[in-house]
Design a protein around this motif. Sequence first.
Motif, PDB file in Angstrom:
ATOM      1  N   TRP A 235      58.844  46.927  12.971  1.00  8.86           N
ATOM      2  CA  TRP A 235      58.266  47.202  14.288  1.00  8.86           C
ATOM      3  C   TRP A 235      56.780  47.519  14.184  1.00  8.86           C
ATOM      4  CZ3 TRP A 235      60.965  45.276  17.852  1.00  8.86           C
ATOM      5  CH2 TRP A 235      62.338  45.481  17.996  1.00  8.86           C
ATOM      6  N   ALA A 236      56.389  48.206  13.121  1.00  8.42           N
ATOM      7  CA  ALA A 236      55.007  48.669  12.997  1.00  8.42           C
ATOM      8  C   ALA A 236      54.003  47.521  13.010  1.00  8.42           C
ATOM      9  CB  ALA A 236      54.841  49.494  11.722  1.00  8.42           C
ATOM     10  N   GLY A 237      54.417  46.349  12.557  1.00  5.09           N
ATOM     11  CA  GLY A 237      53.503  45.218  12.509  1.00  5.09           C
ATOM     12  C   GLY A 237      53.435  44.411  13.790  1.00  5.09           C
ATOM     13  N   LEU A 238      54.156  44.835  14.825  1.00  6.71           N
ATOM     14  CA  LEU A 238      54.218  44.067  16.071  1.00  6.71           C
ATOM     15  C   LEU A 238      53.526  44.815  17.201  1.00  6.71           C
ATOM     16  CD1 LEU A 238      57.928  42.829  15.907  1.00  6.71           C
ATOM     17  CD2 LEU A 238      55.850  41.648  15.134  1.00  6.71           C
ATOM     18  N   ARG A 239      52.821  44.066  18.052  1.00  7.70           N
ATOM     19  CA  ARG A 239      52.077  44.660  19.164  1.00  7.70           C
ATOM     20  C   ARG A 239      52.534  44.032  20.483  1.00  7.70           C
ATOM     21  NH1 ARG A 239      49.887  49.062  17.112  1.00  7.70           N
ATOM     22  NH2 ARG A 239      49.005  49.189  19.219  1.00  7.70           N
ATOM     23  N   PRO A 240      53.472  44.657  21.174  1.00  7.70           N
ATOM     24  CA  PRO A 240      53.935  44.095  22.443  1.00  7.70           C
ATOM     25  C   PRO A 240      52.951  44.372  23.574  1.00  7.70           C
ATOM     26  CG  PRO A 240      54.961  46.205  22.094  1.00  7.70           C
ATOM     27  CD  PRO A 240      54.128  45.931  20.859  1.00  7.70           C
ATOM     28  N   THR A 249      53.289  54.582  19.721  1.00  2.65           N
ATOM     29  CA  THR A 249      54.057  54.835  18.510  1.00  2.65           C
ATOM     30  C   THR A 249      55.264  53.891  18.444  1.00  2.65           C
ATOM     31  OG1 THR A 249      55.200  56.573  19.731  1.00  2.65           O
ATOM     32  CG2 THR A 249      53.369  57.243  18.321  1.00  2.65           C
ATOM     33  N   VAL A 250      55.866  53.826  17.269  1.00  6.32           N
ATOM     34  CA  VAL A 250      57.100  53.064  17.053  1.00  6.32           C
ATOM     35  C   VAL A 250      58.258  54.051  17.040  1.00  6.32           C
ATOM     36  CG1 VAL A 250      58.385  51.695  15.368  1.00  6.32           C
ATOM     37  CG2 VAL A 250      55.957  51.229  15.755  1.00  6.32           C
ATOM     38  N   PRO A 251      59.320  53.792  17.800  1.00  4.01           N
ATOM     39  CA  PRO A 251      59.623  52.566  18.552  1.00  4.01           C
ATOM     40  C   PRO A 251      59.214  52.621  20.022  1.00  4.01           C
ATOM     41  CG  PRO A 251      61.578  53.920  18.429  1.00  4.01           C
ATOM     42  CD  PRO A 251      60.507  54.662  17.675  1.00  4.01           C
ATOM     43  N   GLU A 252      58.548  53.714  20.432  1.00  2.00           N
ATOM     44  CA  GLU A 252      58.298  53.927  21.867  1.00  2.00           C
ATOM     45  C   GLU A 252      57.473  52.821  22.516  1.00  2.00           C
ATOM     46  OE1 GLU A 252      59.332  57.819  20.066  1.00  2.00           O
ATOM     47  OE2 GLU A 252      57.920  56.217  19.533  1.00  2.00           O
TER      48      GLU A 252
END
Length: 402
Positions: A235-240, A249-252
Amino acid sequence: MPFDITRIRAGYPALAEGHLHFDGAAGTQTAATVVDAVADAMRAGIGNRSPASGPGRRSLEIVAAARSAVADLLGVEPAGVVLGPSATALTYTLARTLGAAWRPGDEVVVSRLDHDANVRPWVQAAERAGATVRWAEFDPATGELPVGQYADLLTERTRLVAVTAASNAVGTEPDVPAIVKLAHGVGALVCVDGVHAVPHGPTDVPALGADFFVTSAYKWSGPHLAALVAAPQRWAGLRPDKLRPAADTVPERFEHGTPSFPLLAGVTAAVDHLAGLDPDARGDRRQRLRAGLTAARAHEEKVFDRLLGGLATLPGVTVLPAPARRSPTVSFRLDGLDPAEVATALGAAGICLSHGDYYAYEYFTAVGLRARGGAVRASVYHYNTDDEVDRLLAELGRLARR
């Protein structure tokens, strides 16, 4: 000890109405403890998440408890649990996020066995990026999804493989670890739709090897919410896409808007309910879940075998092919009657089933039944009984003789 079906059924208030529910694949009935948890949360003072007040802290605790519960159910880390309104909505968020990095010439592999929620988001993301969609085909004679075809479908340009853990149309449980191994061999990510699989036995996402895995709580005795899980570092490498002031923050950052705190309380209660299916189970919640869902699976298989055996004896009933390795789900047609007519007649007799294509759009198109009304689906859950199967078979027999 034997599976105590009387005790289990007593935990579902809706069963007291007298309907026979063979439509768990569309959504199970809700456990009493889940109803109570949702109501209790709505009675309590709840504020938006904040450490500054008691109600705000209560909301933080509810969200954290739901992440922890889903993590125990699936064998993952709580920090990797993204919560949302539905499997479809969460998969669209993931597809838009991953698809933003795809380019013309990239490839996506989807399956015609899947629910459309694990097909259309990927197809549309590929279209926007100019990427190529490649299709894994099921065997219409057996219902299997052959693994060997993936060796031909996958290339160094494959970015994403989407596959189901269990077909919601005929129950097929593909060899997901083998498919994942092939996909990872070319550097592709894998998104597994676990919506129809999780209710029917213990789930171990790390053992499957899936990069992303989605499940819906209303398919396992809970409220209508879903979770999409991955390793936190993934998740940390993805920017929605997100609102600017929303948490980064991840997963928020993958969760849009204020969540339904009462329903999240229900998610935790649903997992605890599943962990209590075997009253003799010991250990932590993860261990009790494994024991309870293993016992439930054995009960479901016994009831389902009775259903399959009975359907095979009924004149005019055609069962759609499926392999032995399957979730307890069957689709069938009755000669001379449209599936909607069958479902309506059964509904009048107090028996609830699904009909149509159940969003298994590609499957029913491929077998040529979508334009003919699809099929009727009966799915067994752990509160179903042999007596209920006999009532269903008797009604189908009556319809077949009309």
